[in-house]
Scaffold this motif. Structure first.
Motif, PDB file in Angstrom:
ATOM      1  N   LEU A 130       6.259   3.770   4.647  1.00 40.34           N
ATOM      2  CA  LEU A 130       5.220   4.130   5.598  1.00 40.34           C
ATOM      3  C   LEU A 130       5.868   4.271   6.968  1.00 40.34           C
ATOM      4  O   LEU A 130       6.763   3.485   7.323  1.00 40.34           O
ATOM      5  CB  LEU A 130       4.107   3.070   5.657  1.00 40.34           C
ATOM      6  N   GLU A 151       9.326   2.777  10.788  1.00 42.25           N
ATOM      7  CA  GLU A 151       9.208   3.100   9.369  1.00 42.25           C
ATOM      8  C   GLU A 151       9.476   1.852   8.540  1.00 42.25           C
ATOM      9  O   GLU A 151      10.467   1.147   8.759  1.00 42.25           O
ATOM     10  CB  GLU A 151      10.170   4.209   8.977  1.00 42.25           C
ATOM     11  N   ASN A 203       6.837  14.354   2.885  1.00 42.33           N
ATOM     12  CA  ASN A 203       7.595  13.302   3.559  1.00 42.33           C
ATOM     13  C   ASN A 203       9.087  13.481   3.398  1.00 42.33           C
ATOM     14  O   ASN A 203       9.787  13.828   4.338  1.00 42.33           O
ATOM     15  CB  ASN A 203       7.157  11.935   3.026  1.00 42.33           C
ATOM     16  N   ILE A 215       3.555   1.545  -2.765  1.00 45.39           N
ATOM     17  CA  ILE A 215       4.003   2.304  -1.600  1.00 45.39           C
ATOM     18  C   ILE A 215       5.520   2.202  -1.475  1.00 45.39           C
ATOM     19  O   ILE A 215       6.093   1.117  -1.545  1.00 45.39           O
ATOM     20  CB  ILE A 215       3.319   1.782  -0.332  1.00 45.39           C
ATOM     21  N   GLY A 273       3.998   8.868   4.733  1.00 43.12           N
ATOM     22  CA  GLY A 273       4.032   7.826   3.718  1.00 43.12           C
ATOM     23  C   GLY A 273       4.352   8.389   2.355  1.00 43.12           C
ATOM     24  O   GLY A 273       4.255   9.603   2.117  1.00 43.12           O
TER      25      GLY A 273
END
Length: 566
Positions: free
Chosen positions: A333, A352, A219, A330, A315
């Motif tokens: 994402l 996002e 990512n 998290i 993610g």
């Protein structure tokens, strides 16, 4: 009698020759001649791939007799290349060596802070210098198949050496802490791409790399480290692992250790469906007994769901290593859809979601925020990210063969805007751009961009906290830019000239600026005297804000470079 004998001999020769020709014709009819090329000539290549030339099997009709088996020709491998073409094929060398000049002229006015640079000296007793002179450049060296067929190497460095001027100027560098003398080794490694064995076998699919290198996550994360990477690359999947010490080029900190692994799955080979999945894991130990050891797990995937439709997902999961509340979860994402409409239009939609535990920046460092002595070392004073959602859309349209248009829109929505700072305020942005080819050699581009930030007016009230920056920053920005580039021919010369104008509305607890304008021009000229050498000159003249930096009249930057490329 002698004459009769001569006539008889001539007639016998003619009859014998006719018989030979006739028998040869019959033989050719029964077994055709093989006129195919058995060996292909060597050709010039511009890559590092090893040369190999093999004769392709030609189609043979059923009526033809079986032809002789085509031979395969390969250039004889040498551990150390000695022929020019072999050296050019297996060795890459590129260097830039040049001179840089930066000038920040004084206007004679006093800055908004009441500071007049020309009237003071710094802590070391240096008077203000309106220019900086230095030598700069970089060097890239790479090899492929030297010493061993599967052994490759790569070296990337950059240097800057002070050639006059002073550190007390309006333009600061990260190299100032070393008195503007710097030699940076960004990468230097050797790798084995296959350990031999059968083509496509287990040993041939093993990959090893040792030395200074970069690791890019699926990512966002980027890590520069000294260590080792190992991978196994199969047609269905690739599995890799790495371990080493982080490279600290600009900070005098404990670099710490990092380790991780990754996997790439190729859906076309596994399921017969055009979809890929990449997952990366990394643990970074910043060093020291009390230092946290954050963990990153990143993933991205892409799939082709229709002939003209592509889907992308990404993610990141973060554990900051503190074992506190909300220390793991998290980080972000996101997803993207790309749709081609006909042959001329492409539309992209992107969204996002960022969470408060996300990193302020993605380059792996000792801490999310590093604040050091500005002007002496690199400083990153970025606030903690806020819960926000960034949505955007882009469209690219090719109106004619020689004209292409582009438009984009972005909008950042912040969940708790009253708790955000100047770096994480809600904003809206849109812009348009176009590129046109005039004739065969002249390319012109132009762009307009507008951005509006939602600043909090209460952050500028009298008595507000000093660290409250919710009302500080650029309220509006207009930017207009353009460039024209002319190509004088392949590997001959090129020249570009461009300019930009920015108009800003700026607010802070101390001042409000409306229509604060600034602009600049830039140029780039390149000339290739030979195919291996390029001369290049780049420069920019910029006018700073006369409201914020009234003491600076103009800033000039000039680079003169010679590039050698083998």
């Amino acid at each position: 009698m002698s004459r009769l004998r001569k006539i008889r001999r001539v007639l016998a020769g003619v009859v014998t020759g006719a018989a030979v020709v006739g028998s040869t014709s019959v033989a050719l009819a029964e077994s055709p001649m093989d006129l195919r090329l058995k060996q292909l000539p060597q050709r010039e290549l511009s890559t590092l791939n090893m040369r190999s030339a093999a004769a392709e099997d030609a189609s043979v009709s059923k009526k033809e007799a079986p032809a002789a088996k085509a031979k395969t020709s390969r250039l004889e491998y040498r551990a150390i290349p000695t022929q020019y073409r072999d050296i050019k094929e297996r060795v890459i060398f590129k260097t830039n060596v040049g001179y840089g000049l930066d000038v920040s002229q004084l206007s004679g006015n006093v800055a908004q802070t009441g500071f007049a640079p020309g009237d003071v000296v710094d802590a070391q007793g240096n008077a203000y210098a309106d220019n900086r002179n230095y030598l700069l450049g970089d060097a890239i060296i790479g090899t492929r198949g030297v010493l061993m067929p599967s052994l490759n190497s790569y070296f990337l460095s950059r240097f800057q050496l002070d050639a006059g001027g002073g550190q007390f100027t309006a333009m600061n560098y990260v190299y100032d802490g070393d008195e503007s003398q710097a030699l940076l080794i960004r990468a230097g490694y050797a790798e084995l791409d296959g350990l031999g064995g059968e083509k496509g076998g287990v040993l041939d699919s093993i990959y090893l790399r040792a030395g200074r290198q970069y690791r890019y996550g699926s990512n966002r994360f980027v890590a520069n480290f000294d260590g080792i990477t190992a991978a196994y690359d199969h047609r269905m999947a690739e599995v890799s692992a790495f371990f080493g010490q982080r490279v600290s080029l600009f900070f005098n900190d404990d670099p710490g250790l990092l380790a991780g692994a990754g996997v790439k799955l190729r859906g076309e080979e596994i399921f017969g469906y055009p979809a890929d999945l990449n997952v990366d894991f990394m643990r970074y130990d910043a060093g020291g007994d009390d230092a946290a050891a954050p963990i990153f797990i990143e993933a991205n995937s892409r799939a082709r769901v229709a002939r003209n439709t592509r889907l992308y997902f990404r993610g990141r999961f973060i554990d900051d290593g503190t074992d506190g509340d909300n220390s793991s979860g998290i980080g972000r994402l996101g997803g993207q859809v790309r749709q081609s409409i006909g042959d001329d239009l492409t539309v992209i939609a992107d969204v996002e979601k960022n969470f408060a535990r996300e990193l302020a920046f993605d380059y792996i460092g000792a801490s999310p925020i590093d604040v050091v002595n500005v002007g002496q070392e690199l400083g990153l004073a970025i606030g903690t990210p806020q819960n926000s959602t960034l949505i955007g859309a882009r469209a690219n349209y090719q109106l004619t063969r020689n004209f292409e248009g582009y438009a984009f829109y972005r909008n950042r929505l912040v969940k708790n805007a009253e708790q955000s700072d100047a770096f994480s305020r809600p904003f809206q942005e849109f812009g348009i751009a176009g590129s046109a080819l005039i004739g065969k050699r002249l390319t012109t581009t132009g762009q307009y961009k507008f951005r509006a930030h939602d600043l909090d007016a209460t952050g500028n009230l009298e008595g507000s906290a000093f660290d409250d920056t919710t009302g500080t920053g650029t309220k509006q920005l207009h930017e207009l830019s353009g460039e024209a580039r002319y190509n004088f021919g392949k590997k001959k010369a090129s020249a570009a000239f461009g300019g930009y104008v920015r108009v800003l509305d700026i607010e802070s607890p101390y001042a409000v600026l409306d229509n604060d304008g600034r602009g600049g021009v830039r140029f780039d000229v390149g000339y290739w005297p030979t195919s291996l050498v390029r001369l290049r000159t780049t420069g920019e003249v910029a006018q700073p804000s006369q409201s914020i930096a009234a003491d600076i009249d103009a800033m000039v930057s000039l680079r003169v470079l010679m590039e050698a490329n083998f």
